[in-house]
Structures are given as C-alpha cells and as structure tokens.
Write a protein that holds these residues in place. Sequence first.
Motif, PDB file in Angstrom:
ATOM      1  N   GLN A   1      41.941  45.177  38.605  1.00  0.00           N
ATOM      2  CA  GLN A   1      40.628  45.372  39.652  1.00  0.00           C
ATOM      3  C   GLN A   1      39.980  45.967  40.360  1.00  0.00           C
ATOM      4  O   GLN A   1      38.871  46.606  40.238  1.00  0.00           O
ATOM      5  CB  GLN A   1      40.463  43.425  40.321  1.00  0.00           C
ATOM      6  CG  GLN A   1      39.090  42.863  40.877  1.00  0.00           C
ATOM      7  CD  GLN A   1      38.724  42.602  39.674  1.00  0.00           C
ATOM      8  OE1 GLN A   1      38.769  41.997  38.646  1.00  0.00           O
ATOM      9  NE2 GLN A   1      37.019  42.990  39.723  1.00  0.00           N
TER      10      GLN A   1
ATOM     11  N   ILE B   1      38.644  47.984  37.643  1.00  0.00           N
ATOM     12  CA  ILE B   1      37.332  47.578  36.716  1.00  0.00           C
ATOM     13  C   ILE B   1      36.433  48.471  38.049  1.00  0.00           C
ATOM     14  O   ILE B   1      34.686  48.594  37.385  1.00  0.00           O
ATOM     15  CB  ILE B   1      37.063  46.328  37.249  1.00  0.00           C
ATOM     16  CG1 ILE B   1      38.620  45.530  35.982  1.00  0.00           C
ATOM     17  CG2 ILE B   1      36.311  45.448  36.952  1.00  0.00           C
ATOM     18  CD1 ILE B   1      38.476  43.808  35.670  1.00  0.00           C
TER      19      ILE B   1
ATOM     20  N   GLN C   1      43.538  30.395  33.896  1.00  0.00           N
ATOM     21  CA  GLN C   1      42.635  31.400  34.649  1.00  0.00           C
ATOM     22  C   GLN C   1      42.948  32.576  34.708  1.00  0.00           C
ATOM     23  O   GLN C   1      44.052  32.789  35.780  1.00  0.00           O
ATOM     24  CB  GLN C   1      41.714  30.292  35.346  1.00  0.00           C
ATOM     25  CG  GLN C   1      40.620  29.822  34.780  1.00  0.00           C
ATOM     26  CD  GLN C   1      39.533  29.771  36.101  1.00  0.00           C
ATOM     27  OE1 GLN C   1      39.852  28.275  36.615  1.00  0.00           O
ATOM     28  NE2 GLN C   1      38.170  29.530  36.119  1.00  0.00           N
ATOM     29  N   SER C   2      42.426  33.618  34.677  1.00  0.00           N
ATOM     30  CA  SER C   2      42.686  34.785  35.242  1.00  0.00           C
ATOM     31  C   SER C   2      44.105  35.647  35.288  1.00  0.00           C
ATOM     32  O   SER C   2      44.430  35.523  35.183  1.00  0.00           O
ATOM     33  CB  SER C   2      42.900  34.400  36.506  1.00  0.00           C
ATOM     34  OG  SER C   2      42.000  34.561  37.967  1.00  0.00           O
ATOM     35  N   SER C   3      44.271  34.806  33.689  1.00  0.00           N
ATOM     36  CA  SER C   3      45.771  35.081  32.678  1.00  0.00           C
ATOM     37  C   SER C   3      45.601  36.526  32.514  1.00  0.00           C
ATOM     38  O   SER C   3      46.370  37.263  32.540  1.00  0.00           O
ATOM     39  CB  SER C   3      45.795  34.435  32.061  1.00  0.00           C
ATOM     40  OG  SER C   3      45.155  34.266  30.916  1.00  0.00           O
ATOM     41  N   GLY C   4      43.705  37.534  32.456  1.00  0.00           N
ATOM     42  CA  GLY C   4      43.601  37.779  31.414  1.00  0.00           C
ATOM     43  C   GLY C   4      43.687  38.632  30.091  1.00  0.00           C
ATOM     44  O   GLY C   4      43.385  39.283  29.212  1.00  0.00           O
TER      45      GLY C   4
ATOM     46  N   SER D   1      40.730  41.057  29.686  1.00  0.00           N
ATOM     47  CA  SER D   1      41.253  42.026  29.709  1.00  0.00           C
ATOM     48  C   SER D   1      42.099  42.552  28.517  1.00  0.00           C
ATOM     49  O   SER D   1      41.573  43.343  28.077  1.00  0.00           O
ATOM     50  CB  SER D   1      41.698  42.517  30.907  1.00  0.00           C
ATOM     51  OG  SER D   1      41.648  41.944  32.218  1.00  0.00           O
TER      52      SER D   1
ATOM     53  N   THR E   1      50.733  39.458  29.956  1.00  0.00           N
ATOM     54  CA  THR E   1      49.348  40.490  31.019  1.00  0.00           C
ATOM     55  C   THR E   1      50.598  40.562  32.281  1.00  0.00           C
ATOM     56  O   THR E   1      51.074  39.557  33.045  1.00  0.00           O
ATOM     57  CB  THR E   1      48.148  39.666  31.043  1.00  0.00           C
ATOM     58  OG1 THR E   1      49.094  38.577  31.489  1.00  0.00           O
ATOM     59  CG2 THR E   1      48.202  39.669  30.075  1.00  0.00           C
TER      60      THR E   1
ATOM     61  N   GLY F   1      38.866  29.964  29.221  1.00  0.00           N
ATOM     62  CA  GLY F   1      40.740  29.495  30.088  1.00  0.00           C
ATOM     63  C   GLY F   1      40.905  27.864  30.523  1.00  0.00           C
ATOM     64  O   GLY F   1      39.873  27.156  30.661  1.00  0.00           O
TER      65      GLY F   1
ATOM     66  N   ASN G   1      46.644  46.063  31.420  1.00  0.00           N
ATOM     67  CA  ASN G   1      45.138  45.670  31.821  1.00  0.00           C
ATOM     68  C   ASN G   1      44.127  46.394  32.413  1.00  0.00           C
ATOM     69  O   ASN G   1      46.150  47.393  33.905  1.00  0.00           O
ATOM     70  CB  ASN G   1      44.582  44.746  31.757  1.00  0.00           C
ATOM     71  CG  ASN G   1      44.949  43.692  30.249  1.00  0.00           C
ATOM     72  OD1 ASN G   1      44.686  44.262  29.286  1.00  0.00           O
ATOM     73  ND2 ASN G   1      45.062  42.459  30.329  1.00  0.00           N
TER      74      ASN G   1
ATOM     75  N   GLY H   1      33.059  37.288  36.559  1.00  0.00           N
ATOM     76  CA  GLY H   1      32.586  36.468  37.566  1.00  0.00           C
ATOM     77  C   GLY H   1      33.527  35.419  37.840  1.00  0.00           C
ATOM     78  O   GLY H   1      35.013  35.225  36.692  1.00  0.00           O
TER      79      GLY H   1
HETATM   80  N1  LIG Z   1      47.257  44.924  37.664  1.00  0.00           N
HETATM   81  C1  LIG Z   1      46.804  44.060  36.850  1.00  0.00           C
HETATM   82  N2  LIG Z   1      45.062  43.423  36.697  1.00  0.00           N
HETATM   83  C2  LIG Z   1      45.036  42.323  35.481  1.00  0.00           C
HETATM   84  C3  LIG Z   1      45.753  42.700  34.600  1.00  0.00           C
HETATM   85  N3  LIG Z   1      44.891  41.902  33.735  1.00  0.00           N
HETATM   86  C4  LIG Z   1      44.152  41.403  34.354  1.00  0.00           C
HETATM   87  N4  LIG Z   1      43.812  41.977  35.610  1.00  0.00           N
HETATM   88  C5  LIG Z   1      43.516  41.189  36.468  1.00  0.00           C
HETATM   89  O1  LIG Z   1      42.953  40.131  36.950  1.00  0.00           O
HETATM   90  C6  LIG Z   1      42.113  39.096  36.830  1.00  0.00           C
HETATM   91  C7  LIG Z   1      41.768  38.654  35.739  1.00  0.00           C
HETATM   92  O2  LIG Z   1      41.580  39.095  34.369  1.00  0.00           O
HETATM   93  P1  LIG Z   1      41.157  39.021  33.408  1.00  0.00           P
HETATM   94  O3  LIG Z   1      40.661  39.467  32.577  1.00  0.00           O
HETATM   95  O4  LIG Z   1      39.444  38.637  33.697  1.00  0.00           O
HETATM   96  O5  LIG Z   1      41.790  37.204  33.384  1.00  0.00           O
HETATM   97  P2  LIG Z   1      41.084  36.132  32.186  1.00  0.00           P
HETATM   98  O6  LIG Z   1      42.086  35.178  31.205  1.00  0.00           O
HETATM   99  O7  LIG Z   1      39.797  36.510  31.316  1.00  0.00           O
HETATM  100  O8  LIG Z   1      40.344  35.126  33.239  1.00  0.00           O
HETATM  101  P3  LIG Z   1      38.894  33.941  32.965  1.00  0.00           P
HETATM  102  O9  LIG Z   1      38.125  34.401  32.504  1.00  0.00           O
HETATM  103  O10 LIG Z   1      38.138  33.816  34.244  1.00  0.00           O
HETATM  104  O11 LIG Z   1      40.014  32.754  33.444  1.00  0.00           O
HETATM  105  C8  LIG Z   1      40.791  41.255  36.908  1.00  0.00           C
HETATM  106  O12 LIG Z   1      40.520  40.801  37.690  1.00  0.00           O
HETATM  107  C9  LIG Z   1      41.977  42.133  36.082  1.00  0.00           C
HETATM  108  O13 LIG Z   1      41.217  43.454  36.450  1.00  0.00           O
HETATM  109  C10 LIG Z   1      47.186  43.370  34.683  1.00  0.00           C
HETATM  110  O14 LIG Z   1      47.352  43.543  33.209  1.00  0.00           O
HETATM  111  N5  LIG Z   1      46.881  44.743  35.120  1.00  0.00           N
END
Ligand SMILES: Nc1nc2c(ncn2[C@@H]2O[C@H](COP(=O)(O)OP(=O)(O)OP(=O)(O)O)[C@@H](O)[C@H]2O)c(=O)[nH]1
Length: 615
Positions: free
Chosen positions: A246, A249, A44-47, A50, A212, A146, A243, A64
């Motif tokens: 936040q 975004i 989760q939140s690994s990006g 993105s 990421t 995720g 990417n 979300g």
């Molecule tokens: N600065 C920065 N922020 C990133 C990067 N990749 C992702 N983020 C941030 O990390 C958070 C999670 O990114 P997501 O792409 O939603 O990650 P996910 O793996 O799809 O998350 P879930 O679907 O919730 O599991 C977001 O706020 C993104 O903006 C990156 O390379 N750099």
Amino acid sequence: MESLIGLVNRIQRACTALGDYGGGNNALSSLWEALPSVAVVGGQSSGKSSVLESIVGRDFLPRGSGIVTRRPLVLQLLKTEHGTDEYAEFLHLTNKRFTNFSLVRKEIQDETDRITGKNKQISPVPIHLSIFSPNVVDLTLIDLPGLTKVAVEGQPETIAEDIESMVRSYVAKPNCLILAISPANQDIATSDAIKLAKEVDPTGDRTFGVLTKLDLMDKGTNALDVIEGRSYRMQYPWVGIVNRSQADINKNVDMMVARRKEREYFETSPDYGHLANKMGSEYLAKMLSKLLESVIRARIPNIIPLINRSIEELERELDQLGRPIAIDAGAKLYNILGMCRAFEKIFKEHLDGGRPGGARIYGIFDYQLPGAIRKLPFDRHLSLESVKRIVSQSDGYQPHLIAPEMGYRRLIEGSLHLFRGPAEASVNAVHSVLKELVRKSIAETEELKRFPSLQTELAAAANSSLEKFREESMKSVLRLVDMEASYLTVDFFRKLHVMDTQGSQNTSLSLPTTVEQNGEKQFRTIASNVAGYIKMVADTLANTIPKAVVHCQVRQAKLALLNYFYTQMSQRQGKHLGQLLDENPALMERRLLCAKRLELYKKARDEIDAAVWLG
Ligand SMILES: Nc1nc2c(ncn2[C@@H]2O[C@H](COP(=O)(O)OP(=O)(O)OP(=O)(O)O)[C@@H](O)[C@H]2O)c(=O)[nH]1
C-alpha cells in the motif's frame, strides 16, 4: 501470424457485442461459455488487482474500499512490437484510444456504474478492455468481483451470495482456467479462492494457485509448505508473488520498478531463491499465456462442431419464427397478400383433394341429400284420407267430371314444398364444411402463425364471403324447388292417362264394383300417380341441387373467397396494415436474440476458418 489467443479475444468481443456472456435462461447455447478463458478469483484484498496490474505492468484498475470490481472485466493483452506506444481500448468505446491509464481506471469505474447504478450492485455483463503493449504477453484474463462475506451500506443483503454465484458461473465451466489468488499471510485452509476452486475443479486440472503477499509474512516464517505443494497439492506448481505494498501504491511506485523489485526479492530470498525462475508476476503471465494457447489449440476442434450445430439449430428456429417484417406499407401489403395466397392455396387443396376435407361435400350430395329426401313424409301427405280431403277441397262445390285437375295440382304442390327442407339443409351443410376448411387452412398456413390479428381478420373476411355465397346458394336451390312447382311435366300425366285408359279397357269385363269402391280406387290411383311424379322430381332435384350448391358456394369459394378482403387491404394505410402484422412481443424478442446469436456463430466460424487457413 496472429496468436490463437488473439482469435479467441476477437470471438469473445463479438460475444459481448451480440449479447452472449454466458448464463442466461434463454435456452440458447453459449459460445462464450465454450471458449477457453482464465478467470481470476480471490477473496477481498487478496491482491487480485495487484496481480493483474503487475502482469500488465500498468496501474489502471479502480481501487477503494468495499467491492470495487462489480462487473467482470475481460482484460485482453496483446503484445506489440518493441518500442511501440502502449494504449488501451474499450469495446464499448470503439475508436477511442486511451494512452493515459488513469483515464482507463476512471472509464472502468464509470462504465461499471452505467450498468449497475451507483448503489454498488453487481452485473454479469462484462466490460472488455484491450491493452496493446510491448510489455505484455498475449493473454486474456477475466477479473471477477472479490469473494466477500459482508454487504456494505446500500448493497443488497444477498451481495455475497450474488458474487459467489456469478464467480461460480465462470469457474464452473470446464473450459475455464482458474487463477486462485490467496494471500500468504493467511491460513491457506481459509482461502475463499481455494475453497471455490476445490468445489468446481476437485482434481485441480485447471486451477493455478497464486500466493501473494509473501513479503508480509511474519518474520521467521515462510510459505514453502504451500509453494512446494506439501500443505495443499495441486496439478500445477504454486506461483509466489510480491506486489506493490500500500505504501508503494501511495508513493506511486512505477510498475516496471515494482516488477524489478519483485524479481530481486525472489533472486535474493533465502527461502525462495531456489525457485526464483518459477516465481513472480512475469513468470506467471508467460506461463499462463503458453498454457492458454495450448488449451485453445486443444479445445478449438470441439468448438467447431458446436458452432455448426448451433448455426443449424438457430436457422431452424428462425425459420419457424419467421423472418422480420419490413416497415414500409408496400412491403407490409406484399407480405400480407403473400400470406393470403398461401392460405388460399391450402384451402383449394382441401377442396380439390390434395388435403382432406373436400370429400365431405360429396358425402352431403351422395348420402345426406338423398337420405333426407327419402325421409320426407310423402306417405302421410298422400295417404287415402289426405288425398280425399285435398281433392274434395280443391273441387269446391262442383265435383270434378273426369279427372281432379285441381286436386292433382294441390297434392303435387304440397309435396314439392317438402323438398325445401333437404335443399336448405344441403346448403347449410356445405356452408359448415367450407367454414371448417377455412379454419383448418388458416391453422395450416405456417406463414400466418405469427400473426394472430391477421388470422382473425382473414377468418372474418372469408366467413363473411361464405355467408354471401350461402345466401346466393339458398336462393338458387329454393328456386329450383319452386320451378318444379311452377310448371309440371305434362308428359308424365299424358302417359299416365294412356296407360289408365288401356287398363280400364282390360278390366271392363271384371266383376261389377260399388260406387264407394270405385271412388276409393280412384283416390288410390291419384295418390300413386302423384307419388310417381314426386319420385321423378326427387330424382331431378337430387341431381340439380348439388349443381346449384357447387356453382354458388364451392366454386365461388375457390374463385372469390378473399376478393372483398383484397379490396379492403388495398385501401388500408400503413398503420392499419401494421396492426394486422402485430406479432407477439415475446416472439419478436426471441427472433432478435436468435438473429444476434446466429450472427455471432457465423462470425466465429469465419474467424476460426480464417485462422485455420492462416495457421
Ligand atoms: N506488501 C504487499 N502488499 C500487497 C501485496 N499484494 C497486495 N498488497 C496490498 O494489499 C491491498 C489489497 O490489494 P489489492 O490488489 O487491491 O487486492 P484485491 O484482491 O484486488 O482487493 P479488492 O479488489 O478490494 O477485493 C493493497 O493495499 C495492496 O497494496 C503484496 O504482495 N505485498
């Protein structure tokens, strides 16, 4: 020419439309599983989202807290001519083009909820989204939920395991390339994606490491140990990504701007500058596209035999299950009559010798009937005592003068009466054989196997006809016996009389005998004469009883076993006919499943054939 990725895209869409999305415990081979694909895996939140958005160059995925991706999203990217408009299409909403990508996001959310409900469950049924754009490369990616550790409010406790097993079902198949996403600001040893990839692909032949959040690493640190394969080596080089943050975004930073910023980040980075041309989401997309194309090219030759084999297996199974029944009454009646005729054909084959069973009827006539006649108690009936008694009783108060006519008649009638037993037994034995042949023939009629109600009704109708034939046959054989008793063969006795007179002339010179001796001799002669007559009748009945039985039972069974059933059928309404054809629901479901899978394989075969011709 259309790319091979496009070909696989179309086959994948057909898979989903026809209910094949891998897994399942229906014992049908899955084409979906055989097709090469790229699955995106990450904690989760690994990006993950993105990375996908960056590859597409569009902001379109739901965001979300908690588990947002709850169904696999098959994302098919199709490159269009430069200058053309971008649009998206969902497989479940054919003919609707989405040009507003925030509506795409909403539709993904809504469609997820349609299957999983609002309570955050997960489902393996994929959503298919195709994006047509000049800013993409031909590529298909499957976004998976995720990997998570904890359930949120309203989710089942097992959610973490459920997600892992769903993700595993994708990445475990040998044709799946794994895009393992790990954030650079976490220890790589703790990456969920890498842990799972290592398990299912220990040699790393099909795993791509994506790192990421390089920009979020602590100042003064970098991820070169990972990216250059020192801390965790893989067959393919790691790809670093930056990417949108936040904050980006929230500010709605355009994806194209983000792509440019990412490029600049690598080009100007003191740490990664030397690797700039092998970093970033654009490079990742191009590299994956090429690789997927070459994997498809390599795997297609193995898929063709799988398709052909599956088509054969499915056609065989469908033949066994039988084709679906038409709904209108006429067609139903036609089907029923067809099956009845198939049954009758088999039944006749049993009687006529094409199949075993008919010979047992001959056995009854050749062995059972003569045996039963031989065992009749004529000895007792024609013993001296019995003859004396019956003759004197028949004489009444006035003893006979020359020959005991009445005594003869009584003795003969009493003996003939005994033939009723073997006659009845023959009728019953043939009835049993015919009943058994009906049972066997029903069991051997393949067409009837699916219809237990029709089988029962057919058996009942055939057996009630056999019952009628038995009654007729019984009347006829008993009539044959009674006819023998009604009119005796006079000739037999006339001949006896002549022989008797000649015999007494020859013995006139023999020693004188007493009155008792004379009487006893006469009774013996009577017994022997009656026995002779009975023997003659026995020979006749041993021939005529089989004729009557065959005429009334066997021949009738061949000619008119189902006549009454046919009359009943022609008067039945559609609903009643339908009741006869009520198949086992599990069987109907299986047929539907097989038919859909067959359609899929045929479609895939045509697609591949066409691509081969064009290619
Ligand atoms: N600065 C920065 N922020 C990133 C990067 N990749 C992702 N983020 C941030 O990390 C958070 C999670 O990114 P997501 O792409 O939603 O990650 P996910 O793996 O799809 O998350 P879930 O679907 O919730 O599991 C977001 O706020 C993104 O903006 C990156 O390379 N750099």
